[in-house]
Design a protein around this motif. Structure first.
Motif, PDB file in Angstrom:
ATOM      1  N   ALA A  13       0.815  -1.322   0.073  1.00 32.71           N
ATOM      2  CA  ALA A  13      -0.106   0.044  -0.087  1.00 32.71           C
ATOM      3  C   ALA A  13       0.910   1.310  -0.082  1.00 32.71           C
ATOM      4  N   ALA A  14       1.927   1.169   0.946  1.00 33.07           N
ATOM      5  CA  ALA A  14       2.677   2.382   0.964  1.00 33.07           C
ATOM      6  C   ALA A  14       3.412   2.506  -0.454  1.00 33.07           C
ATOM      7  N   THR A  15       3.898   1.530  -1.015  1.00 29.37           N
ATOM      8  CA  THR A  15       4.619   1.568  -2.386  1.00 29.37           C
ATOM      9  C   THR A  15       3.689   2.186  -3.410  1.00 29.37           C
ATOM     10  N   PHE A  16       2.334   1.806  -3.428  1.00 22.23           N
ATOM     11  CA  PHE A  16       1.473   2.453  -4.300  1.00 22.23           C
ATOM     12  C   PHE A  16       1.069   3.936  -3.940  1.00 22.23           C
ATOM     13  N   LEU A  17       1.056   4.490  -2.949  1.00 24.72           N
ATOM     14  CA  LEU A  17       1.206   5.656  -2.587  1.00 24.72           C
ATOM     15  C   LEU A  17       2.393   6.556  -2.975  1.00 24.72           C
ATOM     16  N   ILE A  18       3.479   5.912  -2.640  1.00 24.08           N
ATOM     17  CA  ILE A  18       4.691   6.734  -2.991  1.00 24.08           C
ATOM     18  C   ILE A  18       4.788   6.799  -4.690  1.00 24.08           C
ATOM     19  N   ILE A  62      12.776  -0.583   3.681  1.00 23.44           N
ATOM     20  CA  ILE A  62      12.187  -0.901   2.265  1.00 23.44           C
ATOM     21  C   ILE A  62      11.496   0.393   1.710  1.00 23.44           C
ATOM     22  N   LEU A  63      10.676   0.905   2.721  1.00 23.52           N
ATOM     23  CA  LEU A  63       9.951   2.086   2.286  1.00 23.52           C
ATOM     24  C   LEU A  63      10.847   3.302   1.595  1.00 23.52           C
ATOM     25  N   LEU A  64      11.765   3.576   2.459  1.00 25.83           N
ATOM     26  CA  LEU A  64      12.838   4.432   1.826  1.00 25.83           C
ATOM     27  C   LEU A  64      13.385   4.014   0.787  1.00 25.83           C
TER      28      LEU A  64
END
Length: 99
Positions: A13-18, A62-64
């Motif tokens: 979800a966070a990757t999609f948002l980024i 990972i998100l960074l």
């Protein structure tokens, strides 16, 4: 830990948002600043890489990394956006004099 079962969903979800965030950033960045904005994406990418290497938490690291490589991808997209504007697919900024 029960939360670890949700790591895949959180990261997805966070990757999609980024990635979704970078689409308008590239368009607006090129509109207001032209391709001169590429170095901001480079700086953000390098900071994201450094952060990813320095943070101990796996999910945040990972998100960074996703943020970093989305930023670096944005460099090429700014130049592609200029081409899309030249083709008339996106509006050019009438107030911006420089190319």
């Amino acid at each position: 830990m029960v939360l670890s079962h949700f790591y895949g969903l959180i990261i997805g979800a966070a990757t999609f948002l980024i990635i979704g965030l970078f689409h308008p950033l590239v368009i607006k960045g090129e509109y207001y600043f032209g391709v001169r904005i590429w170095w901001v994406f480079l700086l953000l990418g390098l900071l994201g890489i450094a952060g990813s290497l320095l943070v101990a938490n796996e999910v945040i690291s990972i998100l960074l990394g996703v943020f970093a490589f989305s930023s670096l991808w944005g460099i090429g997209e700014v130049f592609e956006q200029r081409k899309r504007v030249q083709k008339g697919w996106f509006p050019a900024n009438p107030k911006r004099k420089s190319k």
